[in-house]
Design an enzyme around this catalytic site. Structure first.
Site, PDB file in Angstrom:
ATOM      1  N   HIS A 250     -13.706  -0.192   9.473  1.00 38.92           N
ATOM      2  CA  HIS A 250     -12.958   0.554   8.460  1.00 38.92           C
ATOM      3  C   HIS A 250     -11.466   0.648   8.735  1.00 38.92           C
ATOM      4  O   HIS A 250     -10.649   0.498   7.825  1.00 38.92           O
ATOM      5  CB  HIS A 250     -13.552   1.957   8.354  1.00 38.92           C
ATOM      6  CG  HIS A 250     -12.917   2.829   7.315  1.00 38.92           C
ATOM      7  ND1 HIS A 250     -12.880   2.492   5.983  1.00 38.92           N
ATOM      8  CD2 HIS A 250     -12.283   4.036   7.419  1.00 38.92           C
ATOM      9  CE1 HIS A 250     -12.271   3.453   5.292  1.00 38.92           C
ATOM     10  NE2 HIS A 250     -11.880   4.382   6.146  1.00 38.92           N
TER      11      HIS A 250
ATOM     12  N   ARG B 221     -15.667  10.909  13.420  1.00 41.87           N
ATOM     13  CA  ARG B 221     -16.304   9.682  12.949  1.00 41.87           C
ATOM     14  C   ARG B 221     -16.952   8.868  14.057  1.00 41.87           C
ATOM     15  O   ARG B 221     -18.015   8.276  13.871  1.00 41.87           O
ATOM     16  CB  ARG B 221     -15.277   8.821  12.206  1.00 41.87           C
ATOM     17  CG  ARG B 221     -14.933   9.345  10.839  1.00 41.87           C
ATOM     18  CD  ARG B 221     -13.901   8.470  10.152  1.00 41.87           C
ATOM     19  NE  ARG B 221     -13.647   8.943   8.788  1.00 41.87           N
ATOM     20  CZ  ARG B 221     -12.721   8.434   7.990  1.00 41.87           C
ATOM     21  NH1 ARG B 221     -11.953   7.451   8.429  1.00 41.87           N
ATOM     22  NH2 ARG B 221     -12.558   8.903   6.766  1.00 41.87           N
TER      23      ARG B 221
ATOM     24  N   GLY C 171       0.836  -1.192   0.000  1.00 39.99           N
ATOM     25  CA  GLY C 171       0.000   0.000   0.000  1.00 39.99           C
ATOM     26  C   GLY C 171       0.872   1.243   0.000  1.00 39.99           C
ATOM     27  O   GLY C 171       2.073   1.198  -0.274  1.00 39.99           O
ATOM     28  N   VAL C 172       0.285   2.374   0.340  1.00 41.01           N
ATOM     29  CA  VAL C 172       1.023   3.635   0.284  1.00 41.01           C
ATOM     30  C   VAL C 172       2.238   3.603   1.200  1.00 41.01           C
ATOM     31  O   VAL C 172       3.333   4.063   0.814  1.00 41.01           O
ATOM     32  CB  VAL C 172       0.105   4.832   0.614  1.00 41.01           C
ATOM     33  CG1 VAL C 172      -0.518   4.727   1.988  1.00 41.01           C
ATOM     34  CG2 VAL C 172       0.854   6.158   0.477  1.00 41.01           C
ATOM     35  N   ALA C 173       2.128   3.051   2.410  1.00 39.66           N
ATOM     36  CA  ALA C 173       3.260   3.035   3.339  1.00 39.66           C
ATOM     37  C   ALA C 173       4.389   2.164   2.809  1.00 39.66           C
ATOM     38  O   ALA C 173       5.561   2.562   2.808  1.00 39.66           O
ATOM     39  CB  ALA C 173       2.812   2.548   4.717  1.00 39.66           C
TER      40      ALA C 173
ATOM     41  N   HIS D 159     -16.463   3.298  10.007  1.00 39.90           N
ATOM     42  CA  HIS D 159     -16.812   4.450   9.174  1.00 39.90           C
ATOM     43  C   HIS D 159     -18.319   4.638   9.194  1.00 39.90           C
ATOM     44  O   HIS D 159     -19.072   3.667   9.044  1.00 39.90           O
ATOM     45  CB  HIS D 159     -16.314   4.249   7.742  1.00 39.90           C
ATOM     46  CG  HIS D 159     -16.298   5.516   6.954  1.00 39.90           C
ATOM     47  ND1 HIS D 159     -17.446   6.115   6.486  1.00 39.90           N
ATOM     48  CD2 HIS D 159     -15.268   6.309   6.562  1.00 39.90           C
ATOM     49  CE1 HIS D 159     -17.127   7.224   5.838  1.00 39.90           C
ATOM     50  NE2 HIS D 159     -15.813   7.369   5.875  1.00 39.90           N
TER      51      HIS D 159
ATOM     52  N   GLU E  73     -13.588  17.687   5.318  1.00 41.70           N
ATOM     53  CA  GLU E  73     -14.213  16.488   5.865  1.00 41.70           C
ATOM     54  C   GLU E  73     -14.476  16.683   7.347  1.00 41.70           C
ATOM     55  O   GLU E  73     -14.078  17.688   7.945  1.00 41.70           O
ATOM     56  CB  GLU E  73     -13.338  15.259   5.610  1.00 41.70           C
ATOM     57  CG  GLU E  73     -13.166  14.958   4.124  1.00 41.70           C
ATOM     58  CD  GLU E  73     -12.321  13.725   3.849  1.00 41.70           C
ATOM     59  OE1 GLU E  73     -11.823  13.114   4.822  1.00 41.70           O
ATOM     60  OE2 GLU E  73     -12.158  13.371   2.672  1.00 41.70           O
TER      61      GLU E  73
ATOM     62  N   ARG F 262      -9.231   8.145  14.624  1.00 42.64           N
ATOM     63  CA  ARG F 262      -8.456   8.792  13.557  1.00 42.64           C
ATOM     64  C   ARG F 262      -9.243   9.914  12.904  1.00 42.64           C
ATOM     65  O   ARG F 262     -10.416   9.758  12.563  1.00 42.64           O
ATOM     66  CB  ARG F 262      -8.044   7.755  12.502  1.00 42.64           C
ATOM     67  CG  ARG F 262      -7.321   8.379  11.314  1.00 42.64           C
ATOM     68  CD  ARG F 262      -6.771   7.352  10.361  1.00 42.64           C
ATOM     69  NE  ARG F 262      -7.774   6.576   9.664  1.00 42.64           N
ATOM     70  CZ  ARG F 262      -8.433   6.995   8.578  1.00 42.64           C
ATOM     71  NH1 ARG F 262      -8.245   8.218   8.109  1.00 42.64           N
ATOM     72  NH2 ARG F 262      -9.314   6.203   7.988  1.00 42.64           N
TER      73      ARG F 262
ATOM     74  N   TYR G 100      -8.697   1.792  -2.449  1.00 37.25           N
ATOM     75  CA  TYR G 100     -10.085   1.988  -2.024  1.00 37.25           C
ATOM     76  C   TYR G 100     -10.309   3.357  -1.381  1.00 37.25           C
ATOM     77  O   TYR G 100     -11.450   3.749  -1.162  1.00 37.25           O
ATOM     78  CB  TYR G 100     -10.478   0.899  -1.021  1.00 37.25           C
ATOM     79  CG  TYR G 100     -10.661  -0.472  -1.625  1.00 37.25           C
ATOM     80  CD1 TYR G 100     -11.932  -0.995  -1.851  1.00 37.25           C
ATOM     81  CD2 TYR G 100      -9.570  -1.255  -1.965  1.00 37.25           C
ATOM     82  CE1 TYR G 100     -12.105  -2.259  -2.402  1.00 37.25           C
ATOM     83  CE2 TYR G 100      -9.730  -2.520  -2.518  1.00 37.25           C
ATOM     84  CZ  TYR G 100     -11.004  -3.013  -2.732  1.00 37.25           C
ATOM     85  OH  TYR G 100     -11.155  -4.255  -3.283  1.00 37.25           O
ATOM     86  N   ALA G 101      -9.233   4.043  -1.029  1.00 37.61           N
ATOM     87  CA  ALA G 101      -9.360   5.329  -0.329  1.00 37.61           C
ATOM     88  C   ALA G 101      -9.944   6.383  -1.259  1.00 37.61           C
ATOM     89  O   ALA G 101      -9.414   6.638  -2.329  1.00 37.61           O
ATOM     90  CB  ALA G 101      -7.998   5.779   0.188  1.00 37.61           C
ATOM     91  N   GLN G 102     -11.033   6.989  -0.834  1.00 38.02           N
ATOM     92  CA  GLN G 102     -11.727   7.955  -1.691  1.00 38.02           C
ATOM     93  C   GLN G 102     -11.404   9.395  -1.329  1.00 38.02           C
ATOM     94  O   GLN G 102     -11.064  10.212  -2.177  1.00 38.02           O
ATOM     95  CB  GLN G 102     -13.242   7.735  -1.575  1.00 38.02           C
ATOM     96  CG  GLN G 102     -13.731   6.402  -2.073  1.00 38.02           C
ATOM     97  CD  GLN G 102     -15.213   6.200  -1.774  1.00 38.02           C
ATOM     98  OE1 GLN G 102     -15.892   7.085  -1.271  1.00 38.02           O
ATOM     99  NE2 GLN G 102     -15.708   5.015  -2.085  1.00 38.02           N
ATOM    100  N   GLY G 103     -11.526   9.711  -0.051  1.00 32.83           N
ATOM    101  CA  GLY G 103     -11.520  11.107   0.367  1.00 32.83           C
ATOM    102  C   GLY G 103     -10.296  11.882  -0.034  1.00 32.83           C
ATOM    103  O   GLY G 103     -10.375  12.902  -0.715  1.00 32.83           O
TER     104      GLY G 103
ATOM    105  N   THR H 169      -5.135   0.820  -0.132  1.00 34.09           N
ATOM    106  CA  THR H 169      -4.912   2.169  -0.656  1.00 34.09           C
ATOM    107  C   THR H 169      -5.797   2.515  -1.848  1.00 34.09           C
ATOM    108  O   THR H 169      -6.384   3.611  -1.879  1.00 34.09           O
ATOM    109  CB  THR H 169      -3.422   2.361  -0.997  1.00 34.09           C
ATOM    110  OG1 THR H 169      -2.652   2.277   0.210  1.00 34.09           O
ATOM    111  CG2 THR H 169      -3.171   3.725  -1.631  1.00 34.09           C
TER     112      THR H 169
END
Length: 546
Positions: A351, A290, A29-31, A244, A128, A386, A60-63, A58
């Site tokens: 989530h 959240r 993923g991103v990390a 979420h 957000e 988070r 799947y992340a939308q925001g 990663t």
């Protein structure tokens, strides 16, 4: 939990295929990918992933990615929003690193080819929940993770990194307490693999697959946390599982996320009677953190006898919706919902895991040679809840820090590995218990918890753990063993913390108890009983007042 095997598989290292790396990264993923790019200058880098390289969370992340990138914002403002959302348990030092280093890494991501939404020469920034200003960088409206993954995969393919796809990493290999790589196997052929490395970075993501309803893809089974715990690392903050608030309430597994950004653009939450309800729960209404929105939806659905609420964006023009949220709009249409015409049915779903392998701010786990970054790790940066869109930022900031720490470890010579574990005892054939485990987690270790439910679930998880088929070179068997271990650890942490805070809500202890629980709960890798935990104090955060 009196029985905990050190290894989940039995592999004769002498007969295994051996690969030698300076730095081994588990996860893509991103990390993991960002760490790989940063680590390439230190030596030979290997990236190991259970499926294809782009199959993690990663995409799947939308925001988007939260960062202070405009004149109206600052790292200090981002820090305040993060600390407030974290319900008093964020490590200020970790958050400071996140918000001060984050903007530079976002700019570097752009340099690496990530194409974020722009107006002329300015980034378009979204807002957000629980953010005081617009600071969310996004791509193609609501496909930010997919664009970030694309850019990083392209760079990794062109870098001096070797990618091993469809490989299950089962255990860390240690010699006298020092991690010297990992053991695993080819998921398709079962061929055993010995992956030697001077530094091993866990970037395996989260554990949403422990729940019967989740936004996480099939690879998110908590493997890295379980591996590190068996190797001797502590875990922390596991009781804090983020649900979420707004997943599409249709029959899908995993669930499709309706991004926080939809509420950021003005969508309202309505109950079965068509009434807006969030202002009754929090002054910030739909833009509350959240955990607050999730419990409000849970309570409203329970009160009205329904299995969902409605997210209403119909006041916005069709063209604006399709431009800002093209993927969400199209997915809703595929399920018979035109979000420009009628509200979207939504309900919370598992989530994100705020807890994980305890690390310092340089990603060291406490097991020499073993590092962790991203969702698998716990630096204290998220506290008890988070802040939206801080997850990919965490992957960038701590992925870079993990690479730097790995570079230092590369200067050391590896000891020779003498032996590896056989199966701890004879085992029965694999029996798939994952659906049972997932339902137990959802019913008892979910949005609202109680001591009785947690104790019953914990007893079941410990039974499942003892029955696991350790030794079998089969992906499902390794994943189930990891899931059973992590489920027991999460349930234990939730049972120990006798208060409600952030994403952890106990109906038998509904109030936050700062006098007794102002700290981060750590579990040590010893037989798990009531004495195997400690509370590391965390100074409460006092937000600045306007």
């Amino acid at each position: 939990m009196s029985f905990l095997p050190r290894f989940s598989v039995a592999v004769d290292l002498k007969s295994a295929t051996t690969e030698e790396f300076d730095i081994l990264i588990v996860g893509s993923g991103v990390a993991g990918l960002y760490a790989a790019l940063k680590a390439a200058r230190y030596g030979r880098v290997g990236i190991v992933t259970k499926e294809e390289i782009a199959q993690g969370s990663t995409p799947y992340a939308q925001g988007g990615i939260a960062a202070a990138l405009c004149p109206q914002d600052s790292p200090a403002m981002h820090l305040q929003d993060t600390m407030v959302a974290g319900a008093g348990l964020c490590s200020r030092e970790a958050v400071s690193a996140l918000v001060t280093e984050g903007p530079g890494h976002v700019r570097e991501l752009i340099h690496l080819g990530a194409q974020f939404d722009m107006e002329g020469d300015r980034l378009v920034l979204g807002k957000e929940g629980a953010h005081g200003v617009r600071r969310i960088v996004h791509a193609q409206g609501d496909a930010t993770g997919r664009e970030v993954e694309r850019a990083l995969v392209e760079q990794v393919r062109n870098a001096d990194c070797e990618v091993l796809e469809r490989v299950v990493v089962a255990d860390a290999v240690t010699v006298d307490g020092r991690c010297c790589g990992a053991v695993g196997f080819d998921a398709e052929t079962g061929e055993p693999l010995h992956l030697r490395a001077k530094a091993t970075i866990l970037a395996t993501g989260g554990a949403g697959q422990l729940y019967s309803t989740t936004t996480n893809p099939s690879v998110c089974t908590g493997d890295g946390i379980a591996l590190a715990y068996r190797a001797g690392a502590k875990v922390a903050d596991l009781e804090f599982v983020q649900f979420h608030p707004t997943a599409l309430a249709v029959d899908l597994f995993p669930k499709f996320l309706i991004s926080e950004a939809v509420r950021g653009e003005g969508a309202l939450l309505l109950n079965e009677a068509g009434e807006r309800f969030m202002p009754r729960y929090d002054a910030r209404a739909e833009l509350a953190p959240r955990d607050i929105v999730t419990r409000a939806i849970w309570e409203e659905a329970r009160r009205t006898g329904t299995d969902h609420v409605q997210l209403d964006l119909t006041a916005h023009p069709l063209d604006a919706i399709r431009e800002r949220f093209p993927m969400i709009y199209q997915t809703c249409l595929e399920h018979g919902i035109d979000m420009a015409v009628r509200p979207i049915p939504v309900y919370p779903t598992a989530h994100y895991l705020m807890g994980g392998v305890k690390t310092d701010l340089r990603c060291h786990t406490g097991v020499e040679g073993l590092l962790a970054c991203g969702e698998v790790a716990c630096t204290g940066v998220h506290g008890a809840n988070r802040l939206a869109s801080n997850s990919m930022l965490e992957g960038l900031v701590f992925g870079a820090r993990a690479a730097e720490s790995a570079g230092t470890l590369c200067r050391q010579e590896l000891p020779e590995v003498r032996t590896h574990s056989a199966a701890p005892r004879a085992q029965a054939a694999f029996t798939d218990c994952r659906d049972t485990l997932r339902q137990l987690m959802w019913d008892n270790v979910g949005i609202v918890r109680s001591g009785g439910g947690l104790a019953r679930a914990l007893a079941k998880f410990e039974e499942l753990l003892v029955l696991q088929t350790a030794g079998e070179l089969r992906r499902e068997a390794v994943e189930q063993a990891n899931m059973a271990l992590l489920a027991a650890l999460i349930a234990r942490a939730a049972l120990v913390r006798q208060e409600s805070r952030g994403a952890h809500y106990r109906e038998d202890y509904p109030e936050t108890d700062g006098a007794n629980w102002q700290g981060r709960l750590e579990l040590s890798p010893v037989p798990l009983d009531e004495t195997a935990w400690e509370l590391e104090p965390e100074q409460a955060f006092a937000p600045e007042r306007d």
